[in-house]
Design an enzyme around this catalytic site. Structure first.
Site, PDB file in Angstrom:
ATOM      1  N   ASP A 102       0.844  -1.201   0.000  1.00 36.54           N
ATOM      2  CA  ASP A 102       0.000   0.000   0.000  1.00 36.54           C
ATOM      3  C   ASP A 102       0.879   1.251   0.000  1.00 36.54           C
ATOM      4  OD1 ASP A 102      -2.150  -1.681   0.218  1.00 36.54           O
ATOM      5  OD2 ASP A 102      -2.344  -1.436   2.390  1.00 36.54           O
TER       6      ASP A 102
HETATM    7  N1  URA Z   1      -1.329  -5.919   3.821  1.00 37.31           N
HETATM    8  C1  URA Z   1      -1.795  -4.652   3.844  1.00 37.31           C
HETATM    9  O1  URA Z   1      -2.820  -4.365   4.434  1.00 37.31           O
HETATM   10  N2  URA Z   1      -1.085  -3.710   3.190  1.00 37.31           N
HETATM   11  C2  URA Z   1       0.083  -3.962   2.547  1.00 37.31           C
HETATM   12  O2  URA Z   1       0.680  -3.046   1.992  1.00 37.31           O
HETATM   13  C3  URA Z   1       0.543  -5.275   2.536  1.00 37.31           C
HETATM   14  C4  URA Z   1      -0.184  -6.248   3.181  1.00 37.31           C
END
Ligand code: URA
Length: 240
Positions: A102
Site C-alpha cells: 500500500d
Molecule cells: N497488507 C496490507 O494491508 N497492506 C500492505 O501493503 C501489505 C499487506
C-alpha cells in the site's frame, strides 16, 4: 537488439547522445568500429566496447528496495510518485514491482524485469510467505493469535489461510506484532486486524520467502540482490 538502444539502456546517454558516440567511432563490436546506429548486435554473444569499456549486458535485474511511505507500487500513477522512480541507476523502462505494498506501507519490495520470477512469487497456488511488522492501536491478545491461526474472514466472505501472529510488545495501548501470511489480498493485513476490530497504524514488510529486508537500507534506498539471495527467492523447496 539495436546498438543505440543497447547503449542507451546501459547508461551511455540518451538515444541521441549514443548515436553521436557511434558516429564518432567510439563503439566497437567484436573489435571492429561500428558507425551505423541501426546495426543489430547480440548483447549475449558480441563483445561490445565503448571507448574500450566492455559492456556487460544483463537480461534480468533484481533490486531490493526499502519502500518509503508515499510511493505507489506501480510503474505509473497520476497522483503519487512510483517505486520505479526511486531506482535511479536503471536505464531501461521494463522494471516493475513484484506485487503491491500500500502507498503508506514501508519495507521490502522487489523490483525486476523478470516476469517469470514475479509470476512464481505472486501465484496464489504457491503460498509465498510474507512477514510484516506492524503497530496496532489497542491490545492484541492471545485470542487474536488463535483467530489468525484458524483463519480470519475478510471482505465479508473470504476465509484467509491460517496466519502466524506473534505479539512483540504492548505499551500504552499500542501493540507491536509480526505476522506471517501466505497470500496477498488487497490490504490483507489491515483487513485481518479490522475484522477483529483493530486498526493497523504502521505496516512494514520485513521478509518475503527467505529474503529478509536488508536493515542497512534506509527508506527509499535500494540495492541489487546478491546471487545467493536470488537463489533463495527462486528455491521452490522453501515454499509450503
Ligand atoms: N497488507 C496490507 O494491508 N497492506 C500492505 O501493503 C501489505 C499487506
Amino acid at each position: 537488439m539495436r546498438i543505440d538502444k543497447l547503449l542507451a539502456h546501459s547508461g551511455f546517454g540518451t538515444r541521441k547522445e549514443v548515436k553521436e558516440l557511434i558516429r564518432k567511432g567510439y563503439v566497437t563490436v567484436n573489435g571492429e568500429i561500428i558507425k551505423k546506429d541501426k546495426a543489430h548486435v547480440d548483447p549475449m554473444r558480441d563483445e561490445i566496447r565503448v571507448d574500450d569499456e566492455k559492456i556487460i549486458y544483463e537480461e534480468y535485474v533484481y533490486y531490493m528496495l526499502n519502500k518509503p511511505s508515499g510511493y505507489v507500487s506501480a510503474t505509473e500513477d497520476n497522483v503519487y510518485p512510483t517505486v520505479v522512480e526511486l531506482i535511479d541507476d536503471y536505464y531501461r523502462d521494463d522494471l516493475f514491482p513484484v506485487g503491491r505494498l500500500d502507498v503508506d506501507t514501508e519495507g521490502l519490495l522487489i523490483l525486476t524485469n523478470d516476469g517469470v520470477l514475479a509470476h512464481q512469487l505472486l501465484s496464489p497456488k504457491r503460498h509465498c510467505p510474507k512477514v510484516y511488522y506492524a503497530k496496532i492501536k489497542g491490545i492484541v491478545t492471545e485470542d487474536d493469535v488463535q483467530k489468525f491461526l484458524k483463519g480470519i474472514v475478510i471482505n465479508d466472505d473470504y476465509q484467509c489461510q491460517s496466519a502466524h501472529l506473534t505479539i512483540l510488545s504492548i505499551n500504552h495501548g499500542e501493540s507491536e506484532i509480526e505476522v506471517e501470511i501466505y497470500e496477498g489480498k488487497f490490504h490483507q493485513v489491515k483487513k485481518m486486524f479490522l475484522a477483529l476490530g483493530k486498526e493497523v497504524t504502521y505496516l512494514k514488510r520485513i521478509r518475503m520467502k527467505e529474503l529478509y529486508l536488508d536493515t542497512s537500507l534506509q527508506l527509499g534506498e535500494y540495492r541489487r540482490l546478491t546471487d545467493e539471495e536470488l537463489d533463495r527467492l527462486k528455491d521452490e523447496s522453501v515454499l509450503q
